[in-house]
Scaffold this motif. Structure first.
Motif, PDB file in Angstrom:
ATOM      1  N   GLY A  47       0.807  -1.220   0.000  1.00 30.99           N
ATOM      2  CA  GLY A  47       0.000   0.000   0.000  1.00 30.99           C
ATOM      3  C   GLY A  47       0.837   1.266   0.000  1.00 30.99           C
ATOM      4  N   PHE A  48       1.830   1.310   0.865  1.00 32.02           N
ATOM      5  CA  PHE A  48       2.642   2.518   0.976  1.00 32.02           C
ATOM      6  C   PHE A  48       3.430   2.772  -0.305  1.00 32.02           C
ATOM      7  N   SER A  49       4.036   1.729  -0.864  1.00 25.52           N
ATOM      8  CA  SER A  49       4.829   1.897  -2.085  1.00 25.52           C
ATOM      9  C   SER A  49       3.954   2.280  -3.269  1.00 25.52           C
ATOM     10  N   LEU A  50       2.779   1.679  -3.357  1.00 22.05           N
ATOM     11  CA  LEU A  50       1.870   2.014  -4.446  1.00 22.05           C
ATOM     12  C   LEU A  50       1.380   3.455  -4.327  1.00 22.05           C
ATOM     13  N   ILE A  51       1.078   3.884  -3.127  1.00 19.81           N
ATOM     14  CA  ILE A  51       0.647   5.269  -2.905  1.00 19.81           C
ATOM     15  C   ILE A  51       1.769   6.245  -3.281  1.00 19.81           C
ATOM     16  N   ILE A  52       2.981   5.939  -2.881  1.00 19.75           N
ATOM     17  CA  ILE A  52       4.111   6.818  -3.200  1.00 19.75           C
ATOM     18  C   ILE A  52       4.286   6.942  -4.709  1.00 19.75           C
ATOM     19  N   CYS A  53       4.302   5.826  -5.395  1.00 24.43           N
ATOM     20  CA  CYS A  53       4.546   5.863  -6.847  1.00 24.43           C
ATOM     21  C   CYS A  53       3.423   6.563  -7.607  1.00 24.43           C
ATOM     22  N   THR A  54       2.175   6.289  -7.248  1.00 24.09           N
ATOM     23  CA  THR A  54       1.076   6.948  -7.951  1.00 24.09           C
ATOM     24  C   THR A  54       1.057   8.447  -7.645  1.00 24.09           C
ATOM     25  N   ASN A  55       1.319   8.811  -6.403  1.00 21.00           N
ATOM     26  CA  ASN A  55       1.353  10.233  -6.061  1.00 21.00           C
ATOM     27  C   ASN A  55       2.499  10.947  -6.778  1.00 21.00           C
ATOM     28  N   PHE A  56       3.650  10.305  -6.884  1.00 22.19           N
ATOM     29  CA  PHE A  56       4.773  10.920  -7.575  1.00 22.19           C
ATOM     30  C   PHE A  56       4.482  11.083  -9.052  1.00 22.19           C
ATOM     31  N   LEU A  57       3.806  10.104  -9.635  1.00 21.03           N
ATOM     32  CA  LEU A  57       3.436  10.228 -11.038  1.00 21.03           C
ATOM     33  C   LEU A  57       2.481  11.405 -11.236  1.00 21.03           C
ATOM     34  N   LEU A  58       1.523  11.546 -10.353  1.00 24.47           N
ATOM     35  CA  LEU A  58       0.574  12.658 -10.443  1.00 24.47           C
ATOM     36  C   LEU A  58       1.252  13.992 -10.136  1.00 24.47           C
ATOM     37  N   LEU A  59       2.115  14.022  -9.127  1.00 25.64           N
ATOM     38  CA  LEU A  59       2.786  15.272  -8.759  1.00 25.64           C
ATOM     39  C   LEU A  59       3.809  15.708  -9.804  1.00 25.64           C
ATOM     40  N   SER A  60       4.311  14.781 -10.601  1.00 22.01           N
ATOM     41  CA  SER A  60       5.291  15.153 -11.627  1.00 22.01           C
ATOM     42  C   SER A  60       4.672  15.997 -12.727  1.00 22.01           C
ATOM     43  N   THR A  61       3.356  16.020 -12.792  1.00 22.73           N
ATOM     44  CA  THR A  61       2.678  16.847 -13.801  1.00 22.73           C
ATOM     45  C   THR A  61       2.435  18.273 -13.305  1.00 22.73           C
ATOM     46  N   VAL A  62       2.614  18.508 -12.002  1.00 21.84           N
ATOM     47  CA  VAL A  62       2.414  19.839 -11.429  1.00 21.84           C
ATOM     48  C   VAL A  62       3.750  20.575 -11.455  1.00 21.84           C
ATOM     49  N   ASN A  63       3.827  21.667 -12.196  1.00 18.83           N
ATOM     50  CA  ASN A  63       5.092  22.381 -12.392  1.00 18.83           C
ATOM     51  C   ASN A  63       5.704  22.905 -11.094  1.00 18.83           C
ATOM     52  N   LYS A  64       4.888  23.431 -10.193  1.00 13.45           N
ATOM     53  CA  LYS A  64       5.416  24.007  -8.950  1.00 13.45           C
ATOM     54  C   LYS A  64       6.036  22.951  -8.042  1.00 13.45           C
ATOM     55  N   ILE A  65       5.498  21.751  -8.065  1.00 10.77           N
ATOM     56  CA  ILE A  65       5.958  20.700  -7.159  1.00 10.77           C
ATOM     57  C   ILE A  65       7.003  19.809  -7.809  1.00 10.77           C
ATOM     58  N   SER A  66       6.992  19.687  -9.105  1.00  7.87           N
ATOM     59  CA  SER A  66       7.848  18.714  -9.784  1.00  7.87           C
ATOM     60  C   SER A  66       9.338  18.940  -9.524  1.00  7.87           C
ATOM     61  N   ASP A  67       9.738  20.172  -9.259  1.00  5.52           N
ATOM     62  CA  ASP A  67      11.150  20.436  -8.963  1.00  5.52           C
ATOM     63  C   ASP A  67      11.568  19.916  -7.588  1.00  5.52           C
ATOM     64  N   GLN A  68      10.614  19.709  -6.723  1.00  5.12           N
ATOM     65  CA  GLN A  68      10.908  19.285  -5.347  1.00  5.12           C
ATOM     66  C   GLN A  68      10.684  17.796  -5.109  1.00  5.12           C
ATOM     67  N   LEU A  69      10.386  17.031  -6.146  1.00  8.00           N
ATOM     68  CA  LEU A  69      10.040  15.622  -5.966  1.00  8.00           C
ATOM     69  C   LEU A  69      11.156  14.802  -5.325  1.00  8.00           C
ATOM     70  N   GLY A  70      12.385  15.079  -5.643  1.00  8.27           N
ATOM     71  CA  GLY A  70      13.500  14.355  -5.043  1.00  8.27           C
ATOM     72  C   GLY A  70      13.545  14.538  -3.539  1.00  8.27           C
ATOM     73  N   PHE A  71      13.331  15.766  -3.092  1.00  9.61           N
ATOM     74  CA  PHE A  71      13.325  16.039  -1.658  1.00  9.61           C
ATOM     75  C   PHE A  71      12.110  15.416  -0.976  1.00  9.61           C
TER      76      PHE A  71
END
Length: 134
Positions: A47-71
């Motif tokens: 559950g946790f890994s699936l939530i992380i990956c799906t959220n990261f995929l969705l957040l990578s489309t948001v320009n303001k947040i995509s630069d901070q995904l590594g952090f």
């Protein structure tokens, strides 16, 4: 994006079923009794890994947040064991001493799902960086 979501879901569920089945089989063959539910441990990591990956995929489309995904991913790496310890506190910490097999049984699912999760997050970050360069 839907294709990637389907891929993540399929891979994580396949990992869950295969690794849990193999792990449970080894535990039963060696007649080891664990003080916790192996199924619940695997479900937590699934559950946790699936939530992380799906959220990261969705957040990578948001320009303001995509630069901070590594952090953000670094924070989730810290959050995962903290939540794990909080959820499984009674099973893990109330035992006086966990056997070696029990300790390894806690680590194996974490490593399996963490490596897969890191692979997918790295792909997401790499695609995001490639789009910036192009």
């Amino acid at each position: 994006m839907i294709k990637n979501l389907f891929l993540y879901t399929t891979v994580f569920f396949a990992l869950y079923f295969l690794s849990h089945l193999l792990h449970q089989n080894v535990i039963e063959k060696q007649e080891i009794i664990l003080p916790f539910s192996l199924k619940k441990i695997y479900l937590f990591h699934l559950g946790f890994s699936l939530i992380i990956c799906t959220n990261f995929l969705l957040l990578s489309t948001v320009n303001k947040i995509s630069d901070q995904l590594g952090f953000i991913y670094l924070a989730t790496i810290i959050l995962k064991p903290v939540l794990f310890c909080l959820i499984f506190y009674k099973s893990i910490f109330t035992e006086e001493t966990l056997s070696f097999a029990a300790r390894i049984s806690l680590i194996i699912p974490m490593i399996i799902f963490l490596l897969t999760e890191a692979f997918f997050v790295a792909q997401i970050l790499q695609k995001k960086d490639y789009k910036k360069i192009s």
